[in-house]
Design a protein around this motif. Structure first.
Motif, PDB file in Angstrom:
ATOM      1  N   VAL A 187      74.426  38.323 -12.474  1.00 57.52           N
ATOM      2  CA  VAL A 187      74.707  39.108 -13.680  1.00 57.52           C
ATOM      3  C   VAL A 187      75.504  38.285 -14.680  1.00 57.52           C
ATOM      4  O   VAL A 187      76.080  37.248 -14.348  1.00 57.52           O
ATOM      5  N   PRO A 189      78.678  39.457 -16.955  1.00 56.74           N
ATOM      6  CA  PRO A 189      79.558  40.587 -17.292  1.00 56.74           C
ATOM      7  C   PRO A 189      79.837  40.627 -18.792  1.00 56.74           C
ATOM      8  O   PRO A 189      80.064  39.593 -19.409  1.00 56.74           O
ATOM      9  N   TRP A 203      77.273  44.949 -16.616  1.00 59.72           N
ATOM     10  CA  TRP A 203      76.846  43.769 -15.865  1.00 59.72           C
ATOM     11  C   TRP A 203      75.333  43.667 -16.061  1.00 59.72           C
ATOM     12  O   TRP A 203      74.572  44.452 -15.483  1.00 59.72           O
ATOM     13  N   SER A 205      71.716  42.033 -15.849  1.00 56.49           N
ATOM     14  CA  SER A 205      71.032  41.173 -14.879  1.00 56.49           C
ATOM     15  C   SER A 205      69.554  41.067 -15.171  1.00 56.49           C
ATOM     16  O   SER A 205      68.867  42.083 -15.323  1.00 56.49           O
TER      17      SER A 205
END
Lengths: 276, 259
Positions: A187, A189, A203, A205
């Motif tokens: 991920v 953040p 997060w 991804s």
């Protein structure tokens, strides 16, 4: 490059920071560019939502792309199913939606819906009539325009609600691995800050289909969402009504009660009564 | 944002029917007795059964709640779990609701398990021989799904004292072509209860009237599609059932030959 929902959310939350100028947005785009794939038939993701209240408001929301065909305007389109319920398996969703949405290139246009089925906890799924769907979409379009023109004070619009000098700022961290209910994923953040207060944490991804969102938190109200399950093998699950089943039609209060105080005059043209 | 708005649009949902072909819930280790076959209560299809157990109510309620929640069905538990409890779960993909109503009786827990069809509605047909009097405050119908030979019941709360209501019921049934067979009056709990039996060719109606308050009476009627005293479907019902069975066999044979 495709702009994911997550990126859109980030950019919207930090309205003053344009995506191409913000280092944070660049970090996110860099992460996504290394492996994020466009939505394909079969992609699905389920999120667990915690609405605060000490875990008393837990529910799950699933989104899946379950088919593709041309819509009535001849555009490429995909069937998207959404479900919400109390269990991630969605054996008994309390809300269901299935819609045919157009796609432009790799982008699914969620504002270009040409067919819509909805079902509730005690109701068999039913299709919106063309007239009802048109009405809903027009209303949403109008609302979007009003929002842009500043006619409507939207509490989610940072420009309106935040005092001068309180610009939200994006802050990103380095790419990392984070554990979720669906396993550990890579991920980036992202935090949306106002001064020293974190408004929202995300997060993002590239591994998560459709939303590219692994987790999100809104600390101020103790809300959170986290990916619970995802995959690429989605199949249609909604039990569709028979073709002869009646479709949902709307009754317009402003037509039934034109003189009711607070009601706007009817705006729909006379031919809007026609239904399939 | 669009998605959220669309989700909010679920408030515009409407009702649509489907079929229930599944069984009532079962509590392990007990004998379940079906109440009727497929019942129509208040215009909805139900299947009902009951069981008794020495297990405490809390344990029985916890069994159903845990089972349905573990299986992923939205489940609600209501009641004080001492004298009464209701556990119910929605099966939204099938359009069903399963539930159990628990009561304590003579030291045991009595459970009524129910399967309710949320999507299918029976055709609206006025039960033959069951009357609705002027001045009816409340009326509830209960019927079986499998006519002929089935029974239909109507419970009503009617304004009027016993003799007045009795007279009006008799007059209405006579108007519909029923003939009185017998009438009995019994003393019950300090009051009087009148039971009347009427018959028409191939049909019986039993009406029980009790006065529950000044100027207020209950009328309970049972219609049976038979003229036999044991309630077994009459010749006409047997003939229809036979015909239905033969048609089903023919359809199966035709389907088999088509393969």
């Amino acid at each position: 490059m495709r702009v994911s929902w997550a990126v859109i959310a980030v950019v919207l939350m930090a309205a003053p920071a344009r995506a191409e100028e913000s280092p944070a947005a660049r970090e996110v785009m860099s992460h996504l560019s290394r492996g994020a794939r466009s939505a394909r038939v079969g992609d699905w993701v389920t999120y667990r939502f915690d609405g605060g209240a000490g875990g008393q408001r837990i529910y799950y929301w699933r989104m899946a792309v379950v088919g593709e065909e041309k819509d009535k305007q001849g555009r490429d389109a995909v069937w998207v199913e959404m479900e919400a319920g109390t269990h991630p398996a969605m054996k008994s969703p309390l809300m269901q939606m299935r819609m045919l949405v157009a796609r432009e290139g790799e982008q699914i246009r969620y504002d270009a819906i040409s067919r819509l089925f909805v079902g509730g906890p005690t109701d068999r799924p039913q299709e919106y009539s063309e007239e009802a769907l048109d009405h809903v979409l027009k209303k949403m379009d109008q609302q979007e325009k009003d929002d842009k023109d500043g006619k409507v004070v939207d509490p989610e619009d940072a420009k309106v609600t935040l005092p001068a000098g309180m610009k939200p700022v994006l802050r990103t961290g380095k790419e990392m691995r984070v554990m979720t209910l669906a396993g550990t994923v890579t991920v980036v953040p992202v935090e949306v800050m106002v001064k020293k207060t974190v408004i929202k944490r995300m997060w993002i991804s590239r591994e998560i289909p459709l939303m590219q969102m692994a987790k999100m938190e809104i600390p101020g109200i103790a809300h959170s969402m986290e990916v619970a399950e995802y995959g690429i093998d989605a199949k249609p699950r909604m039990v569709l009504p028979p073709p002869s089943a009646p479709k949902i039609r709307l009754e317009y209060a402003d037509r039934v009660f034109p003189d009711l105080p607070g009601m706007d005059a009817p705006q729909e043209p006379a031919d809007s009564e026609k239904t399939p | 944002m669009l998605v959220r708005r669309l989700l909010l649009g679920f408030a515009l949902l409407a009702v649509w029917p489907a079929l229930a072909e599944q069984e009532v819930p079962v509590y392990p280790g007990t004998v379940h007795t079906r109440i009727g076959n497929d019942l129509i209560i208040g215009g909805e299809y139900y299947r009902l059964a009951y069981f008794t157990t020495t297990d405490p109510m809390k344990k029985v309620a916890a069994y159903f709640a845990q089972k349905w929640r573990d299986e992923g069905y939205p489940t609600v538990v209501e009641g004080d779990l001492e004298d009464e409890a209701v556990v119910s779960a929605l099966f939204t993909r099938e359009g069903l609701q399963r539930g159990v109503v628990l009561r304590t009786h003579l030291g045991k827990t009595v459970g009524f398990t129910a399967l309710r069809d949320l999507w299918t509605r029976p055709p609206k047909s006025t039960p033959s021989g069951l009357i609705k009097l002027e001045g009816t405050l409340y009326s509830q119908d209960l019927a079986t799904r499998d006519d002929p030979g089935g029974s239909q019941n109507r419970t009503s709360l009617v304004t009027g004292d016993l003799s007045d209501v009795q007279q009006r019921v008799g007059a209405e049934l006579t108007r519909q072509g029923f003939e009185p067979v017998r009438s009995t009056a019994t003393k019950l709990g300090g009051g009087t209860q009148v039971t009347m039996e009427h018959a028409r060719k191939g049909e019986q109606v039993m009406t029980t009237i009790s006065q529950v308050d000044d100027g207020m009476s209950t009328v309970m009627q049972t219609w049976v599609g038979t003229d036999r005293p044991d309630g077994v479907p009459n010749n006409d019902a047997v003939r229809k059932s036979r015909e239905a069975w033969e048609q089903e066999q023919k359809a199966k044979a035709a389907k088999g030959a088509g393969k």
